[in-house]
Design a protein around this motif. Structure first.
Motif, mmCIF file in Angstrom:
data_model
loop_
_atom_site.group_PDB
_atom_site.id
_atom_site.type_symbol
_atom_site.label_atom_id
_atom_site.label_comp_id
_atom_site.label_asym_id
_atom_site.label_seq_id
_atom_site.Cartn_x
_atom_site.Cartn_y
_atom_site.Cartn_z
ATOM 1 N N LEU A 111 -48.507 9.310 49.824
ATOM 2 C CA LEU A 111 -48.413 10.711 49.505
ATOM 3 C C LEU A 111 -47.416 11.715 50.038
ATOM 4 N N ASN A 112 -47.361 11.182 51.359
ATOM 5 C CA ASN A 112 -46.693 12.066 52.375
ATOM 6 C C ASN A 112 -45.034 11.643 52.182
ATOM 7 N N HIS A 113 -44.600 10.817 51.612
ATOM 8 C CA HIS A 113 -43.278 10.343 51.376
ATOM 9 C C HIS A 113 -42.865 10.433 49.916
ATOM 10 N N ASP A 114 -41.509 10.871 49.943
ATOM 11 C CA ASP A 114 -41.157 11.289 48.372
ATOM 12 C C ASP A 114 -40.949 9.911 47.522
ATOM 13 N N LYS A 115 -40.381 8.840 48.277
ATOM 14 C CA LYS A 115 -39.953 7.623 47.545
ATOM 15 C C LYS A 115 -40.606 6.310 48.207
#
Length: 207
Positions: A187-191
């Motif tokens: 969830l903490n990363h965009d991709k």
């Protein structure tokens, strides 16, 4: 059954791939995802903070002045909390913040996080991820070919030092393995950049 696009390292589309509906196609449960994130962050806390109480501060064994007749308020020690350099009342002490979640909750949170990335089309599947040398430029070129911007999480089925060390210098990019994957990182990363083998391994683990 959800279908995702598989790319090569040049950003070319190769094929469509079916992924497990039970893992990558469920309705994301925000409550359990929040619980998993809070649990992860709590378990990362060291809990080493510590303050000295009045009994632990050096000095203060003698009564500073007699009880009556001085005009001062009565005092028993210069290390009481109201004194400068005195002890701390009700301050933090070393403690363990970690706790465990129910296994079913953890599995549901992981499936919800993965499904949310697939639904938002933020999971990029590669046929393979192999570098010939330790080169950050190669990973930067991969991101450019895949049109990846922002924070990215590279998920591998097994340790690949060339990929790990080549991606280490890029801000916002993190590498992880299937067996160390957690909801917070997803969830903490965009991709999410994940290989076909890693997808299959996730399906085996969470089937």
């Amino acid at each position: 059954m959800p279908r995702v696009q598989v790319f090569d390292m040049n950003g070319e589309k190769l094929k469509q791939m079916n992924v497990s509906k039970e893992i990558f196609g469920i309705e994301p449960n925000e409550v359990v995802m929040h619980a998993a994130v809070v649990n992860y962050l709590a378990n990362q806390r060291q809990g080493t903070q510590s303050t000295l109480t009045r009994t632990e501060v050096r000095g203060g064994g003698r009564k500073p002045w007699r009880q009556k007749g001085t005009g001062h308020a009565r005092q028993g020690s210069i290390r009481a909390p109201q004194w400068r350099h005195g002890g701390v009342a009700l301050g933090p002490k070393p403690r363990d913040y970690s706790y465990s979640l129910n296994k079913k909750v953890k599995r549901l949170a992981m499936k919800s996080a993965l499904s949310s990335k697939v639904a938002e089309k933020n999971m990029i599947v590669l046929d393979k991820l192999a570098l010939e040398a330790y080169k950050t430029k190669a990973v930067v070129g991969l991101f450019k070919a895949l049109e990846v911007t922002g924070k990215a999480l590279i998920i591998m089925p097994e340790t690949n030092q060339k990929v790990i060390k080549s991606a280490n210098n890029i801000p916002g990019v993190k590498t992880t393995l299937v067996n160390t994957l957690n909801v917070y990182d997803i969830l903490n990363h965009d991709k999410l950049i994940i290989t076909v083998d890693a997808v299959k391994k996730i399906e085996e683990v969470y089937a």
